[in-house]
Design a protein around this motif. Structure first.
Motif, short mmCIF file in Angstrom:
data_model
loop_
_atom_site.label_atom_id
_atom_site.label_comp_id
_atom_site.label_asym_id
_atom_site.label_seq_id
_atom_site.Cartn_x
_atom_site.Cartn_y
_atom_site.Cartn_z
N PHE A 199 143.94 -8.78 -19.46
CA PHE A 199 143.67 -8.87 -18.07
C PHE A 199 142.20 -8.71 -17.82
O PHE A 199 141.33 -7.86 -18.03
CB PHE A 199 144.32 -7.48 -17.45
N LEU A 200 142.06 -9.75 -16.98
CA LEU A 200 140.28 -10.05 -16.69
C LEU A 200 139.96 -9.72 -15.17
O LEU A 200 140.33 -10.60 -14.53
CB LEU A 200 139.83 -11.16 -17.35
N LEU A 201 139.67 -8.81 -14.95
CA LEU A 201 139.33 -8.20 -13.45
C LEU A 201 137.68 -8.71 -13.22
O LEU A 201 136.78 -8.49 -13.80
CB LEU A 201 139.12 -6.73 -13.29
N ILE A 202 137.70 -9.40 -12.07
CA ILE A 202 136.51 -10.01 -11.55
C ILE A 202 136.21 -9.59 -10.24
O ILE A 202 136.75 -9.59 -9.41
CB ILE A 202 136.47 -11.66 -11.52
N GLU A 203 134.90 -8.74 -10.24
CA GLU A 203 134.38 -8.28 -9.03
C GLU A 203 133.18 -9.08 -8.45
O GLU A 203 132.20 -9.34 -9.14
CB GLU A 203 134.11 -6.76 -9.08
N THR A 204 133.20 -9.65 -7.25
CA THR A 204 132.09 -10.40 -6.53
C THR A 204 131.21 -9.46 -5.91
O THR A 204 131.70 -8.58 -5.14
CB THR A 204 132.78 -11.53 -5.64
N LYS A 205 129.84 -9.55 -6.18
CA LYS A 205 128.88 -8.65 -5.54
C LYS A 205 128.00 -9.57 -4.44
O LYS A 205 127.80 -10.29 -4.72
CB LYS A 205 128.29 -8.09 -6.64
N ILE A 233 116.55 0.54 -3.85
CA ILE A 233 115.28 -0.31 -4.52
C ILE A 233 114.64 -0.88 -3.25
O ILE A 233 115.53 -1.85 -2.67
CB ILE A 233 115.74 -1.35 -5.53
N PRO A 234 113.33 -0.72 -2.99
CA PRO A 234 112.85 -1.33 -1.66
C PRO A 234 112.63 -2.97 -1.96
O PRO A 234 112.48 -3.14 -3.03
CB PRO A 234 111.51 -0.74 -1.70
N ASP A 235 112.98 -3.62 -1.06
CA ASP A 235 112.95 -5.04 -0.90
C ASP A 235 113.69 -5.74 -1.91
O ASP A 235 113.10 -6.75 -2.92
CB ASP A 235 111.32 -5.45 -0.93
N SER A 236 115.00 -5.21 -2.30
CA SER A 236 115.75 -5.67 -3.52
C SER A 236 116.10 -7.31 -3.23
O SER A 236 116.38 -7.49 -1.88
CB SER A 236 116.96 -4.86 -3.72
N VAL A 237 116.50 -7.95 -4.32
CA VAL A 237 117.13 -9.39 -3.70
C VAL A 237 118.21 -9.24 -3.35
O VAL A 237 119.23 -8.41 -3.85
CB VAL A 237 117.10 -10.01 -5.36
N GLU A 238 118.69 -10.05 -2.54
CA GLU A 238 120.04 -10.35 -1.71
C GLU A 238 120.78 -10.97 -2.49
O GLU A 238 120.70 -11.98 -2.98
CB GLU A 238 120.04 -10.58 -0.32
N ALA A 239 122.17 -10.36 -2.96
CA ALA A 239 123.14 -11.29 -3.60
C ALA A 239 123.98 -11.72 -2.23
O ALA A 239 124.45 -11.28 -1.26
CB ALA A 239 123.91 -10.15 -4.24
N GLU A 240 123.97 -13.07 -2.38
CA GLU A 240 124.70 -13.70 -1.20
C GLU A 240 126.13 -13.66 -1.11
O GLU A 240 126.85 -13.49 -2.29
CB GLU A 240 124.41 -15.29 -1.16
N PRO A 241 126.86 -13.57 0.09
CA PRO A 241 128.28 -13.50 0.33
C PRO A 241 128.84 -14.70 -0.34
O PRO A 241 128.46 -15.87 -0.39
CB PRO A 241 128.41 -13.42 1.59
N PHE A 242 130.16 -14.33 -0.94
CA PHE A 242 130.99 -15.67 -1.38
C PHE A 242 131.69 -16.33 -0.31
O PHE A 242 131.99 -15.55 0.61
CB PHE A 242 131.80 -14.97 -2.27
N THR A 243 131.45 -17.44 -0.37
CA THR A 243 132.27 -18.45 0.51
C THR A 243 133.36 -19.01 -0.14
O THR A 243 133.56 -18.82 -1.18
CB THR A 243 131.37 -19.52 1.32
N SER A 244 134.40 -19.84 0.64
CA SER A 244 135.46 -20.74 -0.12
C SER A 244 134.76 -21.53 -1.21
O SER A 244 135.40 -21.78 -1.98
CB SER A 244 136.19 -21.33 1.12
#
Length: 395
Positions: free
Chosen positions: A168-174, A181-192
């Protein structure tokens, strides 16, 4: 069966349900994917903090650091240790380089701490594709930095152990920024479109024939939910040596199912709500055993967590763990499988006798024999059933 019975008693339970003369092949033809239970690891790729990163994180926010003070061996080592569910967190990085320079490296330097070893000496983070990260800019050390590397490692292990129960392989999208963390890099939202790319990347490693896919489970039923409620999960004979991908967070489901309401052509099973057309997998990380058992009886696959934030591992509080071990949750996830016990108290989570999988105590056929699921595998240093104290008492 009373929920107050001990784990040892559960081991007895698994032994006395043997059908005389039953073989592994006989059982595989009768037992379905949703009628077994496995132990999983949480954030399976996570290597924790390097020494200077640890000092910095601990001094900056001790409570946050303590919640993150865990790590795992490689994915292969965990599979060798009996884990049969892995969790992989991913961020999208279609052009490469977005997460190549974690800010914690510069922050430790500013704090006058010695440099840690390079978390990415081969510059894999510069490549385009999905990256495996727990918390961007803070906790980025992973045993496999690229999703494809994680999947290739899992596939190689699977090919070397073709008789394993389904993995079973569970995938979590961040997505988003790391607030601490100040000015951290933004992880962009997932789209279709992002999810289309995810399916494509998974299929670049695993062939459809090596995966348990929603289309196969749905078959001729009008919806996926109708299929699983009718018991249409594949048998072990049909699913040994294969993997099944599951989506961790519920809020990503509507984006993933857009244009694919029944998960047509998709790779992952969404974390959905009972009653919805895509419902087959449900997370109940905080759900009661009674609710979990109800969902299991209805045909759903359920994942639940036995511990979180290192609390149980520090205090050896086994309340939640023991409740789940007496439930029918197909995946019981932990930061401390038997092969990786807590360094503070020895707390760990596993099935009696070190079985990597057991017959589901709620919905498995009455004759199901846990020792036939993976006869030659044992978890983390636990003796085989014939040498287990309970087994000795039965002789």
């Amino acid at each position: 069966m009373q929920r107050s019975v001990s784990i040892a008693a559960l081991f007895v339970f698994s032994i006395v349900r043997i059908l005389p003369g039953q073989t592994k092949s006989d059982q595989d033809a009768r037992v379905h994917l949703n009628q077994i239970q496995v132990i999983g690891s949480h954030n399976s790729y996570n290597l924790g903090f390097a020494p200077s990163e640890e000092k910095f994180a601990r001094s900056r926010n001790p409570r946050e650091y303590e919640a993150l003070e865990y790590s795992h061996a490689t994915l292969s080592a965990q599979l060798n240790g009996g884990v049969r569910q892995l969790e992989i967190d991913i961020v999208q990085d279609p052009h490469g380089g977005r997460f190549a320079h974690p800010k914690i490296v510069a922050l430790t330097k500013q704090a006058g701490l010695p440099p840690d070893t390079d978390f990415d000496p081969n510059r894999k983070m510069d490549k385009a594709g999905f990256k495996v990260i727990h918390i961007p800019d803070l906790n980025q050390r992973s045993s496999c930095l690229l999703l494809t590397d994680c999947l290739k490692e899992i596939r190689a292990w699977s090919k070397a152990h073709p008789e394993h129960v389904p993995l079973f392989l569970l995938i979590e999208t961040k997505h988003g920024r790391t607030e601490s963390i100040p000015d951290s890099v933004e992880a962009e939202p997932f789209t279709s479109e992002t999810f289309d790319a995810l399916d494509k990347e998974i299929r670049s490693v695993f062939a459809d024939s090596e995966m348990i896919l929603p289309d196969k489970v749905r078959g001729n039923h009008p919806t996926l939910e109708a299929a699983v409620r009718a018991g249409h999960w594949p048998t072990l004979a049909e699913s040994r040596g294969k993997v099944i991908f599951l989506m961790d967070q519920k809020n990503a489901g509507p984006v993933y199912t857009a244009g694919h309401p029944l998960l047509q052509g998709r790779v992952l099973f969404t974390n959905s709500d009972p009653g919805k057309p895509d419902a087959a997998f449900v997370e109940e990380n905080e759900g009661t055993p009674q609710l979990i058992d109800q969902l299991v009886r209805q045909g759903y696959i359920v994942r639940a967590r036995a511990d979180e934030s290192t609390i149980a591992a520090r205090t050896n509080d086994t309340t939640r763990r023991d409740a789940l071990l007496h439930s029918g949750a197909q995946m019981i996830s932990t930061d401390y499988p038997l092969s990786e016990p807590s360094k503070w108290t020895g707390y760990s989570v596993g099935f009696a006798g070190g079985l990597p999988a057991r017959c589901n105590i709620i919905n498995a056929p009455a004759a199901c024999n846990s020792s036939l699921l993976e006869p030659n595998a044992r978890s983390g240093g636990v003796p085989s059933p014939e040498n287990h104290p309970v087994s000795q008492q039965l002789k």
